[in-house]
Design a protein around this motif. Structure first.
Motif, mmCIF file in Angstrom:
data_model
loop_
_atom_site.group_PDB
_atom_site.id
_atom_site.type_symbol
_atom_site.label_atom_id
_atom_site.label_comp_id
_atom_site.label_asym_id
_atom_site.label_seq_id
_atom_site.Cartn_x
_atom_site.Cartn_y
_atom_site.Cartn_z
ATOM 1 N N UNK A 136 7.018 2.324 -5.692
ATOM 2 C CA UNK A 136 6.637 1.752 -6.981
ATOM 3 C C UNK A 136 6.178 2.810 -7.980
ATOM 4 N N UNK A 137 5.748 3.969 -7.507
ATOM 5 C CA UNK A 137 5.366 5.037 -8.439
ATOM 6 C C UNK A 137 6.570 5.609 -9.171
ATOM 7 N N UNK A 138 7.754 5.437 -8.619
ATOM 8 C CA UNK A 138 8.940 6.068 -9.203
ATOM 9 C C UNK A 138 10.039 5.094 -9.611
ATOM 10 N N UNK A 139 10.017 3.904 -9.059
ATOM 11 C CA UNK A 139 11.049 2.901 -9.338
ATOM 12 C C UNK A 139 10.365 1.658 -9.906
ATOM 13 N N UNK A 140 10.830 1.121 -11.050
ATOM 14 C CA UNK A 140 12.085 1.427 -11.749
ATOM 15 C C UNK A 140 11.982 2.504 -12.830
ATOM 16 N N UNK A 141 10.834 3.208 -12.922
ATOM 17 C CA UNK A 141 10.654 4.192 -13.987
ATOM 18 C C UNK A 141 11.753 5.248 -13.995
ATOM 19 N N UNK A 142 12.278 5.586 -12.817
ATOM 20 C CA UNK A 142 13.284 6.640 -12.738
ATOM 21 C C UNK A 142 14.524 6.305 -13.556
#
Length: 289
Positions: A76-82
């Motif tokens: 959750x720290x990286x998806x969906x932000x990526x």
């Protein structure tokens, strides 16, 4: 389609050799360079993006479910932000460029252009024709991608299909065995063939405290002893997991047939030895730590 009987574990051996080729890019500086060029620089974001991109711009829940042994908080720290840094299509293109550079560097131009490489690609693609989509999200998503033209990339693509097909089935077996994602990793590591704990912590988001809690749960079930080694019951469970994974993943190798599987294993194992000898994988990646 052939119905020739396969030797015991023939599909597993073939998959293991092919998976070694698939996995080279995860540890390659070429992947870091290509993903950095499209705006993805965090090592965990790179890892999550390249494997999830075939699914489209999915959220953390879908990735955690499909990957199984990653801690959801890490995902959750990286998806969906990526996907705000690079669309899945950009990630997939960058991944293929990285694979191309990695395999050329590790295998050499002579090998990547060899008749043996083209033969291996044909055999692996033929095996992949026997894969099934139902309940196999990572395989099915990758099966929608085009087959690259160059033989070494076509072989890598087919290896990815076969790896994800087996992997999707493996997760169903782990669930039936009532092992959660971290418990599955702990028991695999206890066999001596799984990822070392330090790599689990750095790549999957789990902490030593999480690990110790999983060990305690496994001890309560009688699967680990006080030293953290597999008990007889634990060994039997891991063996049954592999047998059932073999059964669920047998179709593509049965489709290829015993002779084809033997030849593909021979070729892929030779390539795998070459990439390993060229330093494709960290020396401390596997083992009990």
């Amino acid at each position: 389609m052939t119905t020739a009987a396969l030797e015991p574990h023939a599909g597993r051996r073939c998959n293991n050799a092919l998976n070694a080729l698939h996995a080279t890019h995860y540890f390659s500086p070429d992947l870091e360079r290509e993903l950095g060029a499209v705006g993805i620089t965090h090592p965990r974001a790179v890892n999550l993006a390249v494997r999830a991109a075939a699914l489209g711009p999915v959220g953390a829940g879908a990735v955690t479910a499909a990957f199984y042994n990653y801690k959801h908080e890490l995902v959750a720290r990286h998806v969906p932000a990526v996907w705000r840094s690079a669309a899945p299509e950009q990630v997939l293109a960058a991944r293929l460029r990285a694979v191309d550079a990695t395999l050329r560097r590790l295998l050499g131009e002579e090998t990547t252009r060899s008749p043996e490489m083209a033969e291996a690609a044909r055999l692996a693609l033929r095996a992949a024709e026997g894969c099934a989509r139902a309940a196999r999200p990572l395989y099915s998503a990758h099966a929608d991608l085009p087959v690259p033209d160059e033989p070494h990339l076509a072989l890598w693509h087919a290896a990815t299909l076969l790896r994800e097909h087996r992997g999707d089935g493996h997760l169903a077996v782990l669930m039936a065995a009532e092992l959660d994602g971290l418990e599955a990793v702990v028991t695999h590591t206890a066999t001596g063939r799984g990822m070392a704990p330090t790599w689990v912590f750095s790549t999957r988001g789990w902490t030593p405290k999480d690990w110790d809690a999983a060990v305690a749960r496994l001890r309560e079930r009688g699967l680990l002893d006080v030293a953290g080694e597999l008990t007889e019951r634990g060994v039997a469970l891991r063996e049954e997991i592999e047998r059932e994974t073999d059964r669920l993943g047998a179709a593509p190798y049965a489709h290829l047939g015993a002779e084809g599987v033997a030849r593909l294993t021979e070729l892929a194992a030779g390539f795998a030895r070459t990439v390993a000898g060229a330093g494709a994988f960290p020396a401390d990646l596997f083992g009990k730590g």
